[in-house]
Design a protein around this motif. Structure first.
Motif, mmCIF file in Angstrom:
data_model
loop_
_atom_site.group_PDB
_atom_site.id
_atom_site.type_symbol
_atom_site.label_atom_id
_atom_site.label_comp_id
_atom_site.label_asym_id
_atom_site.label_seq_id
_atom_site.Cartn_x
_atom_site.Cartn_y
_atom_site.Cartn_z
ATOM 1 N N VAL A 280 0.822 -1.213 0.000
ATOM 2 C CA VAL A 280 0.000 0.000 0.000
ATOM 3 C C VAL A 280 0.857 1.265 0.000
ATOM 4 O O VAL A 280 0.688 2.140 -0.857
ATOM 5 N N VAL A 281 1.768 1.374 0.955
ATOM 6 C CA VAL A 281 2.496 2.635 1.145
ATOM 7 C C VAL A 281 3.521 2.875 0.040
ATOM 8 O O VAL A 281 3.547 3.962 -0.574
ATOM 9 N N THR A 282 4.384 1.881 -0.241
ATOM 10 C CA THR A 282 5.432 2.065 -1.247
ATOM 11 C C THR A 282 4.868 2.332 -2.643
ATOM 12 O O THR A 282 5.314 3.280 -3.309
ATOM 13 N N PRO A 283 3.881 1.538 -3.130
ATOM 14 C CA PRO A 283 3.302 1.863 -4.448
ATOM 15 C C PRO A 283 2.638 3.238 -4.483
ATOM 16 O O PRO A 283 2.605 3.881 -5.538
ATOM 17 N N PHE A 284 2.104 3.684 -3.345
ATOM 18 C CA PHE A 284 1.498 5.015 -3.263
ATOM 19 C C PHE A 284 2.555 6.112 -3.393
ATOM 20 O O PHE A 284 2.329 7.138 -4.054
ATOM 21 N N LEU A 285 3.721 5.901 -2.782
ATOM 22 C CA LEU A 285 4.767 6.930 -2.775
ATOM 23 C C LEU A 285 5.543 6.996 -4.084
ATOM 24 O O LEU A 285 5.996 8.077 -4.480
#
Length: 314
Positions: A280-285
């Motif tokens: 969730v977090v890494t693909p979002f960033l």
């Protein structure tokens, strides 16, 4: 709970602990992250494809990296979001569990191989600029991408086969929001020490196999940048690598904690948080990391938006 000699034909995903209100809040947060991830990475892919100014190896690799981010999140996040809306545990068949875990691991491995290739690309661009077009020609780039995808999927066949050859007789309740390998090994009544050791060695090979060329490339890149006499020249040279370097630190840092350890079965809460970082977090960033500091991409994006608005007005 299963019988002593039976194996699971379906699993129940425990998901997230907490009240229904908390689940609705988590749904809203993760749905926002997922939507931005899809839109951000789709924008990168479309702009890289339609504008000739971005027809270079760096953006070619970035387009494939964005496609991988979309596939990794779409493989798991929609089911996770659906589970947050449903009361109780979520059911997933054995075949769906095998497919989900295989895609998750294969796409992740492909992404690391591609990040390693992108590091070498940055090394050639900074340290060997006069020969960059010759070394990183279109044929080379296409073969690098093909080999990254093939390696990613072939390397995970045995780990998936070995995992699902086990007998899951302790329980069929997976204490996570997806078919997590560590939690599946917890459910097996077989001795998993050998499999866990082999999986550890494979994780070391895959992660460090792509990290070593990255470290070597950045060692040469930094030494080259230091020798540049002007401050503006050093800043410009470093800016071409900063996005990739940031992505490497976040991506490798998370996965080193998640997979490179002799004991694959670990605390469920630890696994859940680390998995959220990866999914969730890494693909979002990543879309922000690769675009906000990239003046060329921002310029092209503005031009594309202007052309789109003119077409809509006309």
């Amino acid at each position: 709970m299963l019988g002593n000699h039976s194996s699971a034909t379906e699993f129940y995903l425990l998901g997230f602990p907490g009240s229904r209100e908390l689940h609705h809040i988590l749904f809203a947060i993760f749905f926002f992250f997922y939507s931005v991830t899809l839109m951000g990475n789709m924008v990168i892919i479309v702009i890289v494809c339609v504008d000739r100014r971005l027809q270079s190896p760096m953006y070619f690799f970035l387009g494939h990296l964005s496609a991988l981010e979309i596939l990794v999140t779409t493989n798991i996040v929609p089911m996770m979001l659906w589970g947050l809306l449903l009361p109780g545990m979520q059911t997933i068949s054995l075949a769906a569990c095998v497919t989900q875990l295989f895609l998750y691991l294969s796409l992740g491995t492909t992404e690391f191989a591609l990040l390693g290739a992108m590091a070498v690309d940055r090394y050639v661009a900074v340290c060997n600029p006069l020969r960059y077009d010759i070394i990183m020609n279109s044929r080379t780039c296409i073969w690098v991408v093909i080999m990254s995808w093939v390696f990613g999927f072939l390397s995970e066949i045995w780990p998936i086969y070995a995992t699902f050859q086990l007998t899951f007789c302790k329980s069929n309740v997976v204490n996570n929001f997806f078919c997590d390998r560590g939690q599946l090994l917890n459910l097996s009544c077989n001795n998993t020490l050998f499999i866990e050791f082999v999986l550890f060695l494979m994780a070391v090979f895959i992660l460090f196999g792509s990290l070593i060329p990255t470290i070597i490339s950045y060692t040469y890149i930094i030494s080259t940048i230091i020798k540049i006499p002007s401050v503006s020249g050093r800043r410009k040279a470093f800016s071409t690598c900063a996005s990739h370097f940031t992505c490497v630190v976040i991506g490798y840092g998370t996965c080193l904690f998640l997979y490179v350890k002799p004991k694959q079965t670990q605390a469920a809460e630890y696994n859940r948080v680390a998995s959220l970082m990866v999914l969730v977090v890494t693909p979002f960033l990543n879309p922000f990391i690769f675009t906000l500091r990239n003046e060329k991409f921002i310029e092209v994006f503005r031009d594309v938006m202007k052309r789109c608005s003119q077409l809509l007005k006309g």
